[in-house]
Design a protein around this motif. Structure first.
Motif, PDB file in Angstrom:
ATOM      1  N   ALA A 149      12.629 -24.187 -47.162  1.00  0.00           N
ATOM      2  CA  ALA A 149      12.407 -23.229 -46.074  1.00  0.00           C
ATOM      3  C   ALA A 149      11.386 -23.780 -45.078  1.00  0.00           C
ATOM      4  O   ALA A 149      11.552 -23.653 -43.868  1.00  0.00           O
ATOM      5  CB  ALA A 149      11.923 -21.890 -46.636  1.00  0.00           C
ATOM      6  N   VAL A 150      10.360 -24.405 -45.594  1.00  0.00           N
ATOM      7  CA  VAL A 150       9.295 -24.921 -44.738  1.00  0.00           C
ATOM      8  C   VAL A 150       9.805 -26.057 -43.865  1.00  0.00           C
ATOM      9  O   VAL A 150       9.370 -26.222 -42.728  1.00  0.00           O
ATOM     10  CB  VAL A 150       8.103 -25.377 -45.604  1.00  0.00           C
ATOM     11  N   PHE A 161      14.284 -22.711 -38.896  1.00  0.00           N
ATOM     12  CA  PHE A 161      13.258 -21.671 -39.053  1.00  0.00           C
ATOM     13  C   PHE A 161      11.945 -22.188 -39.622  1.00  0.00           C
ATOM     14  O   PHE A 161      10.948 -21.474 -39.652  1.00  0.00           O
ATOM     15  CB  PHE A 161      13.771 -20.563 -39.992  1.00  0.00           C
ATOM     16  N   GLY A 162      11.949 -23.433 -40.075  1.00  0.00           N
ATOM     17  CA  GLY A 162      10.825 -23.921 -40.869  1.00  0.00           C
ATOM     18  C   GLY A 162       9.487 -23.910 -40.161  1.00  0.00           C
ATOM     19  O   GLY A 162       8.453 -23.732 -40.804  1.00  0.00           O
ATOM     20  N   ASN A 163       9.488 -24.075 -38.835  1.00  0.00           N
ATOM     21  CA  ASN A 163       8.193 -24.198 -38.167  1.00  0.00           C
ATOM     22  C   ASN A 163       7.401 -22.894 -38.150  1.00  0.00           C
ATOM     23  O   ASN A 163       6.196 -22.895 -37.884  1.00  0.00           O
ATOM     24  CB  ASN A 163       8.363 -24.755 -36.743  1.00  0.00           C
ATOM     25  N   LEU A 164       8.067 -21.787 -38.423  1.00  0.00           N
ATOM     26  CA  LEU A 164       7.356 -20.508 -38.480  1.00  0.00           C
ATOM     27  C   LEU A 164       7.156 -20.018 -39.920  1.00  0.00           C
ATOM     28  O   LEU A 164       6.501 -19.007 -40.144  1.00  0.00           O
ATOM     29  CB  LEU A 164       8.114 -19.427 -37.702  1.00  0.00           C
ATOM     30  N   PHE A 165       7.721 -20.743 -40.878  1.00  0.00           N
ATOM     31  CA  PHE A 165       7.595 -20.289 -42.266  1.00  0.00           C
ATOM     32  C   PHE A 165       6.251 -20.761 -42.814  1.00  0.00           C
ATOM     33  O   PHE A 165       5.917 -21.940 -42.737  1.00  0.00           O
ATOM     34  CB  PHE A 165       8.754 -20.834 -43.108  1.00  0.00           C
ATOM     35  N   ILE A 201      12.624 -14.406 -40.142  1.00  0.00           N
ATOM     36  CA  ILE A 201      12.510 -15.284 -38.968  1.00  0.00           C
ATOM     37  C   ILE A 201      13.882 -15.367 -38.309  1.00  0.00           C
ATOM     38  O   ILE A 201      14.893 -15.605 -38.976  1.00  0.00           O
ATOM     39  CB  ILE A 201      12.064 -16.709 -39.362  1.00  0.00           C
ATOM     40  N   ALA A 202      13.899 -15.143 -37.015  1.00  0.00           N
ATOM     41  CA  ALA A 202      15.169 -15.217 -36.280  1.00  0.00           C
ATOM     42  C   ALA A 202      14.844 -15.415 -34.804  1.00  0.00           C
ATOM     43  O   ALA A 202      13.687 -15.355 -34.395  1.00  0.00           O
ATOM     44  CB  ALA A 202      15.986 -13.937 -36.473  1.00  0.00           C
ATOM     45  N   SER A 223       3.726 -24.547 -39.474  1.00  0.00           N
ATOM     46  CA  SER A 223       3.487 -25.748 -38.664  1.00  0.00           C
ATOM     47  C   SER A 223       3.417 -25.437 -37.175  1.00  0.00           C
ATOM     48  O   SER A 223       2.715 -26.103 -36.428  1.00  0.00           O
ATOM     49  CB  SER A 223       4.572 -26.798 -38.925  1.00  0.00           C
ATOM     50  N   TYR A 224       4.096 -24.402 -36.752  1.00  0.00           N
ATOM     51  CA  TYR A 224       4.082 -24.053 -35.324  1.00  0.00           C
ATOM     52  C   TYR A 224       2.663 -23.736 -34.861  1.00  0.00           C
ATOM     53  O   TYR A 224       2.294 -24.000 -33.715  1.00  0.00           O
ATOM     54  CB  TYR A 224       5.002 -22.867 -35.066  1.00  0.00           C
TER      55      TYR A 224
END
Lengths: 345, 220
Positions: A218-219, A224-228, A267-268, A330-331
């Protein structure tokens, strides 16, 4: 062996459950006919007249469905409605056929009615699309007499959540039994909504096509990973897996046993969330009171996507570690300024 | 990139519906089917041999389906079905089942599982039963060895309560898998969803069942 004991115990469940799941009942249809029905319905929006359930006429008034059929406004005693009064052409011809489907859609409540509510579909089906505004009306003791003489009767409709939880802003799951009666002229019949369930944990329907991810995946997920978050609050354990539904929304549910608190991360794309909630407020802690506790939730904007955090019991504003979790994604790794929290009474 | 400014807001809208009297939930039934079952039961009451042939005509396929899912053997399944008619003959009357299909199905299921256990005491054979047992092992809590085991009646009550809490679709999928022992593929086809969705649904429900049983203090 314990699993044998459980299997034996399953053998003694109530007979109504056994009968309800009878495979023959499920197969009392032609798959080919069902598929054609959906395609036709999608093409002409020839969805059925609603009895206990979703009032398409209101849908049409609000212009929410393109090409929606002209369905009669349903009022009064539903038992007066028969198969002959169903309308909207499915474009099918042939032998009379009956099909039954059970499915659920998730609706976010926007307006209360005396005997139901109006809301926007958050998680839909191939007929009832996400983003459509719809009304749900529950009626009791419905009896429908069909053309072929068979009788379908519904007991009293009971929402599975306390009615005080049916509040504006809440998301509920509406289950409906879709009964298609296709006569020689190819006409549809009725759709019934017979239960409303509060499952406002952010999880989408299990009916949707789903991709399962590990936390690690997920990360690093491209979509979507940059917000997980790479750090999850202490005590919160992932339930099942991280799920991506329809390549559209990522959902992860966590549970803290000590606090009896559920954390849901979704996240979407911004557009997807905006379709769920017209007046969505970004970067603002919101609260939703229910009998079982008070949800706190927040939508946080990324570049293209939004991440939503929802807690079923604890208050985001009072959770000192919440922002550590958020900013571990990460974002936000370049964000070095933490704002002073301005609390408005 | 800007950092976040937070403000606290609370919705103060509260609107309540009139409460409805609690019910058992929706039931859907066809009037014609009930009359046929009543006629068959009447044949049993009159000790007419036609009771068996009528039962076999109407429920033979249904009971065979249940037995075969468990045993995966044609001959054994046939024997179970025949034993089912024998048992029904010996129990009706005095029993007067409300739902004849479920009544017969339970007999067949029990007979088939007993035969399965007899054949597979030490090893797990092929077929759905071994897979189902493996899946159900996920619902078993490690528990506390000092806790007392609950009797089966309480476990069944808890299962019924749990099933009642599920949506109809999920409940049907669960019952199809763990009562009818239908294959995942078959369930997916009948519910018009992917096999992956069925597996996910079952997995999630098993987890919920485990938590539910733990919460109820039920040790299996």
């Amino acid at each position: 062996m314990s699993e044998e004991k459980l299997l034996d115990a399953f053998g003694q469940i109530e007979e109504e459950f056994i009968e309800e799941a009878d495979p023959e009942k499920k197969r009392n249809t032609s798959k080919k006919v069902r598929r054609n029905v959906w395609v036709t319905c999608g093409a002409t929006a020839a969805c059925a007249v609603l009895l206990v359930g979703i009032a398409i006429p209101q849908l049409m008034e609000k212009g929410a469905v393109t090409g929606a059929p002209e369905s009669p406004q349903l009022e009064g005693n539903i038992s007066d409605v028969t198969a002959e009064e169903g309308e909207a052409e499915a474009g099918m011809a042939g032998e009379p056929t009956t099909l039954t489907h059970m499915t659920e859609i998730q609706i976010r409540i926007e307006e209360m009615l005396p005997d139901g509510f109006v809301g926007t579909i958050e998680v839909g089906t191939d007929i009832f699309k996400a983003g459509t505004q719809i009304s749900v009306i529950a009626q009791d003791n419905v009896t429908v007499v069909q053309k072929d003489g068979s009788i379908f009767a519904y007991d009293e409709v009971e929402p599975n959540i306390p009615e005080s939880d049916l509040t504006i802003g809440n998301s509920v799951w509406v289950g409906f039994q879709k009964y298609d009666y296709i006569d020689g002229n190819g006409k549809y019949n009725q759709i019934f909504a017979y239960h409303v369930v509060d499952r406002n944990d952010g999880a989408a329907t299990d009916i949707e096509p789903m991709e399962e991810l590990s936390m690690e995946a997920a990360v690093t997920d491209e979509r979507f990973g940059n917000l997980f978050p790479t750090i999850i609050l202490d005590g919160y354990e992932l339930q099942d897996t991280v799920a991506v539904l329809n390549d559209t929304v990522l959902v992860a549910s966590f549970y803290n046993k000590a606090l009896d608190d559920e954390l849901t991360i979704r996240i979407a794309e911004q557009e997807w969330f905006m379709n769920q909630q017209n007046d969505l407020k970004l970067n603002t802690i919101m609260y939703r009171e229910k009998n079982s506790g008070t949800d706190s939730y927040i939508y946080i904007a990324g570049e293209e996507n939004i991440v939503q955090y929802t807690f079923s019991k604890t208050d985001i504003a009072e959770n000192e570690r919440f922002y550590d979790m958020v900013y571990s994604a990460s974002y936000f790794s370049e964000c070095i300024d933490y704002p002073d929290i301005d609390v408005k009474e | 990139m800007s950092c976040i400014e937070i403000e606290k807001s609370i919705s103060d809208e509260r609107i309540y519906l009139n409460r409805r009297a609690p019910g058992k939930g929706p039931k859907i039934y066809e009037g014609r089917m009930d009359m046929d079952d009543r006629q068959i039961i009447e044949l049993y009451n009159e000790r007419s041999e036609a009771a068996i042939s009528e039962t076999a005509d109407k429920y033979g396929k249904y009971c065979h389906y249940i037995a075969y899912n468990i045993l995966y053997n044609e001959q054994d399944s046939e024997e179970c079905v025949n034993d089912t008619w024998f048992r029904a003959w010996n129990t009706i009357p005095p029993q007067q089942p409300n739902k004849l299909s479920a009544f017969l199905g339970k007999i067949t299921r029990n007979l088939a599982l007993d035969r399965y256990k007899f054949y597979n005491r030490e090893k797990r054979g092929k077929g759905q039963t071994s897979l189902v047992l493996e899946e159900l092992s996920e619902c078993i809590s490690a528990g506390n060895s000092t806790e007392q085991e609950m009797d089966e009646r309480l476990l069944v009550e808890a299962l019924n309560t749990f099933l009642r809490s599920l949506s109809p679709q999920k409940r049907q999928i669960l019952v199809r898998r763990y009562w009818y022992l239908s294959s995942v593929k078959e369930i997916a086809m009948d519910f018009n969803v992917s096999e992956s969705s069925v597996k996910t649904i079952l997995h999630r429900i098993r987890i919920k069942l485990k938590h539910f049983l733990e919460k109820e203090g039920i040790v299996i």
